[in-house]
Each structure stands twice: as structure tokens, then as C-alpha cells.
Design a protein around this motif. Structure first.
Motif, PDB file in Angstrom:
ATOM      1  N   ALA A 275      51.304  26.996  34.351  1.00  0.00           N
ATOM      2  CA  ALA A 275      49.929  26.487  34.317  1.00  0.00           C
ATOM      3  C   ALA A 275      48.960  27.540  34.839  1.00  0.00           C
ATOM      4  CB  ALA A 275      49.821  25.218  35.153  1.00  0.00           C
ATOM      5  N   VAL A 276      47.995  27.930  34.011  1.00  0.00           N
ATOM      6  CA  VAL A 276      46.940  28.857  34.419  1.00  0.00           C
ATOM      7  C   VAL A 276      45.612  28.111  34.318  1.00  0.00           C
ATOM      8  CG1 VAL A 276      45.830  31.086  34.041  1.00  0.00           C
ATOM      9  CG2 VAL A 276      48.274  30.805  33.526  1.00  0.00           C
ATOM     10  N   LEU A 277      44.953  27.930  35.461  1.00  0.00           N
ATOM     11  CA  LEU A 277      43.734  27.116  35.510  1.00  0.00           C
ATOM     12  C   LEU A 277      42.465  27.930  35.359  1.00  0.00           C
ATOM     13  CD1 LEU A 277      44.596  24.712  38.466  1.00  0.00           C
ATOM     14  CD2 LEU A 277      45.206  24.524  36.053  1.00  0.00           C
ATOM     15  N   GLY A 278      42.544  29.230  35.636  1.00  0.00           N
ATOM     16  CA  GLY A 278      41.352  30.074  35.600  1.00  0.00           C
ATOM     17  C   GLY A 278      41.650  31.412  36.239  1.00  0.00           C
ATOM     18  N   SER A 279      40.623  32.036  36.805  1.00  0.00           N
ATOM     19  CA  SER A 279      40.831  33.322  37.477  1.00  0.00           C
ATOM     20  C   SER A 279      39.849  33.482  38.633  1.00  0.00           C
ATOM     21  CB  SER A 279      40.667  34.496  36.502  1.00  0.00           C
ATOM     22  OG  SER A 279      39.347  34.561  36.004  1.00  0.00           O
ATOM     23  N   MET A 280      40.296  34.194  39.664  1.00  0.00           N
ATOM     24  CA  MET A 280      39.439  34.558  40.787  1.00  0.00           C
ATOM     25  C   MET A 280      39.158  36.053  40.680  1.00  0.00           C
ATOM     26  SD  MET A 280      39.967  34.246  44.911  1.00  0.00           S
ATOM     27  CE  MET A 280      41.281  35.479  44.942  1.00  0.00           C
ATOM     28  N   ASN A 281      37.893  36.408  40.882  1.00  0.00           N
ATOM     29  CA  ASN A 281      37.467  37.771  40.587  1.00  0.00           C
ATOM     30  C   ASN A 281      36.750  38.383  41.779  1.00  0.00           C
ATOM     31  OD1 ASN A 281      38.232  37.318  37.707  1.00  0.00           O
ATOM     32  ND2 ASN A 281      36.656  35.758  37.952  1.00  0.00           N
ATOM     33  N   LEU A 282      37.269  39.518  42.238  1.00  0.00           N
ATOM     34  CA  LEU A 282      36.769  40.185  43.425  1.00  0.00           C
ATOM     35  C   LEU A 282      36.085  41.491  43.004  1.00  0.00           C
ATOM     36  CD1 LEU A 282      39.709  38.762  44.031  1.00  0.00           C
ATOM     37  CD2 LEU A 282      39.290  39.628  46.314  1.00  0.00           C
ATOM     38  N   PHE A 283      34.796  41.575  43.266  1.00  0.00           N
ATOM     39  CA  PHE A 283      34.000  42.736  42.872  1.00  0.00           C
ATOM     40  C   PHE A 283      33.751  43.639  44.083  1.00  0.00           C
ATOM     41  CE2 PHE A 283      32.963  39.270  39.998  1.00  0.00           C
ATOM     42  CZ  PHE A 283      33.030  39.870  38.755  1.00  0.00           C
ATOM     43  N   ARG A 284      33.803  44.965  43.831  1.00  0.00           N
ATOM     44  CA  ARG A 284      33.593  45.925  44.910  1.00  0.00           C
ATOM     45  C   ARG A 284      32.536  46.941  44.499  1.00  0.00           C
ATOM     46  NH1 ARG A 284      37.592  49.289  46.132  1.00  0.00           N
ATOM     47  NH2 ARG A 284      37.275  49.217  48.371  1.00  0.00           N
ATOM     48  N   ILE A 285      31.692  47.321  45.451  1.00  0.00           N
ATOM     49  CA  ILE A 285      30.695  48.362  45.211  1.00  0.00           C
ATOM     50  C   ILE A 285      31.366  49.718  45.085  1.00  0.00           C
ATOM     51  CG2 ILE A 285      28.759  49.597  46.263  1.00  0.00           C
ATOM     52  CD1 ILE A 285      27.866  46.923  47.471  1.00  0.00           C
ATOM     53  N   GLU A 286      32.408  49.941  45.892  1.00  0.00           N
ATOM     54  CA  GLU A 286      33.118  51.215  45.879  1.00  0.00           C
ATOM     55  C   GLU A 286      34.232  51.197  44.830  1.00  0.00           C
ATOM     56  OE1 GLU A 286      32.318  53.882  47.620  1.00  0.00           O
ATOM     57  OE2 GLU A 286      30.648  52.788  48.545  1.00  0.00           O
ATOM     58  N   PRO A 287      34.508  52.343  44.184  1.00  0.00           N
ATOM     59  CA  PRO A 287      35.649  52.403  43.271  1.00  0.00           C
ATOM     60  C   PRO A 287      36.963  52.359  44.044  1.00  0.00           C
ATOM     61  CG  PRO A 287      34.676  54.591  43.546  1.00  0.00           C
ATOM     62  CD  PRO A 287      33.768  53.618  44.256  1.00  0.00           C
ATOM     63  N   GLY A 288      38.040  52.100  43.336  1.00  0.00           N
ATOM     64  CA  GLY A 288      39.356  52.070  43.955  1.00  0.00           C
ATOM     65  C   GLY A 288      39.900  50.664  44.072  1.00  0.00           C
ATOM     66  N   ARG A 289      41.202  50.572  44.317  1.00  0.00           N
ATOM     67  CA  ARG A 289      41.871  49.293  44.425  1.00  0.00           C
ATOM     68  C   ARG A 289      41.769  48.724  45.825  1.00  0.00           C
ATOM     69  NH1 ARG A 289      47.388  48.981  40.921  1.00  0.00           N
ATOM     70  NH2 ARG A 289      46.568  49.767  38.936  1.00  0.00           N
ATOM     71  N   LEU A 290      41.963  47.419  45.924  1.00  0.00           N
ATOM     72  CA  LEU A 290      42.116  46.799  47.232  1.00  0.00           C
ATOM     73  C   LEU A 290      43.352  47.378  47.916  1.00  0.00           C
ATOM     74  CD1 LEU A 290      41.614  42.967  46.629  1.00  0.00           C
ATOM     75  CD2 LEU A 290      40.094  44.477  47.882  1.00  0.00           C
ATOM     76  N   ASN A 291      43.312  47.453  49.244  1.00  0.00           N
ATOM     77  CA  ASN A 291      44.534  47.872  49.927  1.00  0.00           C
ATOM     78  C   ASN A 291      45.591  46.780  49.749  1.00  0.00           C
ATOM     79  OD1 ASN A 291      44.589  45.982  52.329  1.00  0.00           O
ATOM     80  ND2 ASN A 291      42.610  46.968  52.707  1.00  0.00           N
ATOM     81  N   GLU A 292      46.857  47.168  49.883  1.00  0.00           N
ATOM     82  CA  GLU A 292      47.954  46.264  49.573  1.00  0.00           C
ATOM     83  C   GLU A 292      47.921  45.005  50.424  1.00  0.00           C
ATOM     84  OE1 GLU A 292      51.172  44.894  47.477  1.00  0.00           O
ATOM     85  OE2 GLU A 292      49.836  46.588  47.094  1.00  0.00           O
ATOM     86  N   GLN A 293      47.549  45.141  51.685  1.00  0.00           N
ATOM     87  CA  GLN A 293      47.512  43.988  52.589  1.00  0.00           C
ATOM     88  C   GLN A 293      46.502  42.957  52.119  1.00  0.00           C
ATOM     89  OE1 GLN A 293      45.957  44.539  56.691  1.00  0.00           O
ATOM     90  NE2 GLN A 293      47.958  43.780  57.383  1.00  0.00           N
ATOM     91  N   ASP A 294      45.297  43.407  51.743  1.00  0.00           N
ATOM     92  CA  ASP A 294      44.275  42.488  51.249  1.00  0.00           C
ATOM     93  C   ASP A 294      44.685  41.864  49.922  1.00  0.00           C
ATOM     94  OD1 ASP A 294      42.751  43.013  53.434  1.00  0.00           O
ATOM     95  OD2 ASP A 294      41.108  43.999  52.371  1.00  0.00           O
ATOM     96  N   ALA A 295      45.294  42.659  49.052  1.00  0.00           N
ATOM     97  CA  ALA A 295      45.701  42.152  47.745  1.00  0.00           C
ATOM     98  C   ALA A 295      46.727  41.028  47.887  1.00  0.00           C
ATOM     99  CB  ALA A 295      46.266  43.290  46.893  1.00  0.00           C
ATOM    100  N   VAL A 296      47.695  41.218  48.771  1.00  0.00           N
ATOM    101  CA  VAL A 296      48.724  40.195  48.987  1.00  0.00           C
ATOM    102  C   VAL A 296      48.107  38.924  49.569  1.00  0.00           C
ATOM    103  CG1 VAL A 296      50.767  39.608  50.339  1.00  0.00           C
ATOM    104  CG2 VAL A 296      50.621  41.824  49.216  1.00  0.00           C
ATOM    105  N   ALA A 297      47.216  39.083  50.554  1.00  0.00           N
ATOM    106  CA  ALA A 297      46.592  37.914  51.187  1.00  0.00           C
ATOM    107  C   ALA A 297      45.695  37.173  50.200  1.00  0.00           C
ATOM    108  CB  ALA A 297      45.792  38.354  52.405  1.00  0.00           C
ATOM    109  N   ALA A 298      44.949  37.909  49.383  1.00  0.00           N
ATOM    110  CA  ALA A 298      44.087  37.272  48.387  1.00  0.00           C
ATOM    111  C   ALA A 298      44.923  36.501  47.372  1.00  0.00           C
ATOM    112  CB  ALA A 298      43.230  38.315  47.680  1.00  0.00           C
ATOM    113  N   ARG A 299      46.044  37.077  46.968  1.00  0.00           N
ATOM    114  CA  ARG A 299      46.939  36.404  46.038  1.00  0.00           C
ATOM    115  C   ARG A 299      47.474  35.105  46.649  1.00  0.00           C
ATOM    116  NH1 ARG A 299      48.230  35.612  40.965  1.00  0.00           N
ATOM    117  NH2 ARG A 299      47.788  33.555  41.803  1.00  0.00           N
TER     118      ARG A 299
END
Length: 246
Positions: free
Chosen positions: A129-153
């Protein structure tokens, strides 16, 4: 992770999991979730899209007017990282504007105009089941750090389970109805934002901050405050300074 940040992250999880018992308002739960995510993680704006009864995405909550407009733009174009995350059920990373331009030229142009250089889109998914998506926008280029990515997930997973938790063998229609009610609530909130922006001569972010502040301070649902404003049963005074990020 600092002790204070760790405590606030735990509080965010407790708030999200608190909806697993009893009735709750989907829009209020999701708005609280993205407010917490913007405050806790290295992101500058957050938004969530949900699929309606026709399986068409709609923007439900956002932390700023800019992120909401970027969501609407993707829906109109039928493409973008947020749409792709929902359609594939996978996390979509866009680390910089160059990558954006290669994949979605118009989205990249509008993102740059809004001041965003990267985006991280996470599906609201539980098994198939996929209900939608959560979208995180950043002013700076680059990926989220791994710790934040895991917690957001993890927070996204809790939100998804919260929405689905009342479903049983014959309850699919009820779940879709609940999601539709959430989308209808968002319409009322948008109308109230426009009304306040016009009557108080403020921007839409400030108008939303006024609604949110009144709802929180009086323990009311955001949608109920919005309807009271548009029906002229409630007159909100403009604060001397409004936090337009919330």
C-alpha cells in the motif's frame, strides 16, 4: 546527536505513535509530523501528498507556501521526484539542480526560483500500500546525512501505519473515505488562509501561522479553526510577529 535533539526526536515519535490508539485527525497528525521534521532535520521545507479516492495525488500539508506550490506544479506536470516516489514506492534523491534539470526541467526551474537546490522524497508505504509521498526540500545541494534519512523514513512509516491502523478485512473503503476527509479539510484550510491574507493584508505563510497558533493555543483542530474563520464565526487578530515557517 545532541541530548536535546535526541529528546525532541523521541517526542516526535511519541506524538506520531499516539495516533495508533483512538480517533485522530489525519491532517493535524501529518502537519505536526512535518513541523517536527523541519525542526529536527537538515531540511528547509517539508510537504506531504496523499492519493484521493481516484488515486490522484493532492497536496495535503506543507510547512511553507513555496513547498506547497512545488507540489502542485508536479501534479500539473505529472512528473517530479514526489510523483515518482509515489508511483514507484521508492525513495527518490535529487542532490542538486543539475540532476534536477536532466530529469525534470520545469521542476528544476521552479525549485531554483523558490530557492531549493535538492529534494528527498519518501513514499508513505506499508507493504504494497502506497498512500502518497513526503517531500523534504533543502536550500543547499547534497543528500541528507544518513542519520536524518533513517529517522525521517521511520517517522514516515509511523505516519503510514497510523493512517492504515484502523483497516481490517472489509475496511478499505473506510480508509479511502478517511483520506478523502483529510483532503477536504485541506481545502477548508486553504480557503481560510486566503481569507486571512486578504482581510489582514499578510502573506499566505503568515496567514497559516495565525491559524496554527490559534488552534494550538486553544486545543482545537486546525480544520475547525479554518472553517470558523471563513464562516466569520472567529476573528483572528494578527500577531505582532508570526513565525512563517510553522
Amino acid at each position: 546527536m545532541t541530548e536535546d535533539r535526541e529528546r525532541r526526536l523521541i517526542d516526535a515519535f511519541l506524538t506520531a505513535t499516539g495516533t495508533l490508539v483512538g480517533d485522530y485527525d489525519v491532517v493535524e497528525m501529518l502537519q505536526t509530523l512535518i513541523d517536527d521534521i523541519q525542526e529536527l532535520f537538515d531540511v528547509d521545507a517539508v510537504g506531504i501528498m496523499l492519493a484521493n479516492q481516484q488515486q490522484e495525488l493532492e497536496v495535503v500539508v506543507s510547512t511553507s507556501e513555496a513547498s506547497a506550490l512545488l507540489g502542485v506544479l508536479q501534479l500539473e506536470a505529472g512528473e517530479g521526484p514526489c510523483v515518482e516516489s509515489y508511483e514507484t514506492g521508492r525513495t527518490v534523491w535529487v542532490a542538486d539542480l543539475e540532476d534536477m534539470r536532466r530529469r525534470w526541467a520545469r521542476f528544476a526551474e521552479e525549485s531554483e526560483r523558490a530557492g531549493f537546490a535538492s529534494v528527498h522524497s519518501v513514499p508513505l508505504r506499508s507493504r504494497e500500500a502506497v498512500l502518497g509521498s513526503m517531500n523534504l526540500f533543502r536550500i543547499e545541494p547534497g543528500r541528507l546525512n544518513e542519520q536524518d534519512a533513517v529517522a525521517a523514513r521511520a517517522l514516515t512509516d509511523v505516519a503510514t501505519i497510523s493512517i492504515l491502523q484502523q483497516r481490517d478485512a472489509d475496511q478499505a473503503a473506510r480508509t479511502q473515505q478517511q483520506l478523502q476527509q483529510a483532503l477536504d479539510s485541506r481545502v477548508a484550510i486553504e480557503q481560510a488562509k486566503g481569507f486571512l491574507a486578504h482581510t489582514h493584508r499578510v502573506d499566505l505563510d503568515t496567514a497559516f501561522a495565525m491559524l496554527r497558533a490559534h488552534a494550538r493555543s486553544h486545543g482545537l483542530l486546525l480544520q475547525d479553526v479554518a472553517r470558523a474563520v471563513t464562516e466569520r464565526r472567529l476573528d483572528l487578530a494578527q500577531p505582532e510577529s508570526a513565525d512563517t515557517r510553522r
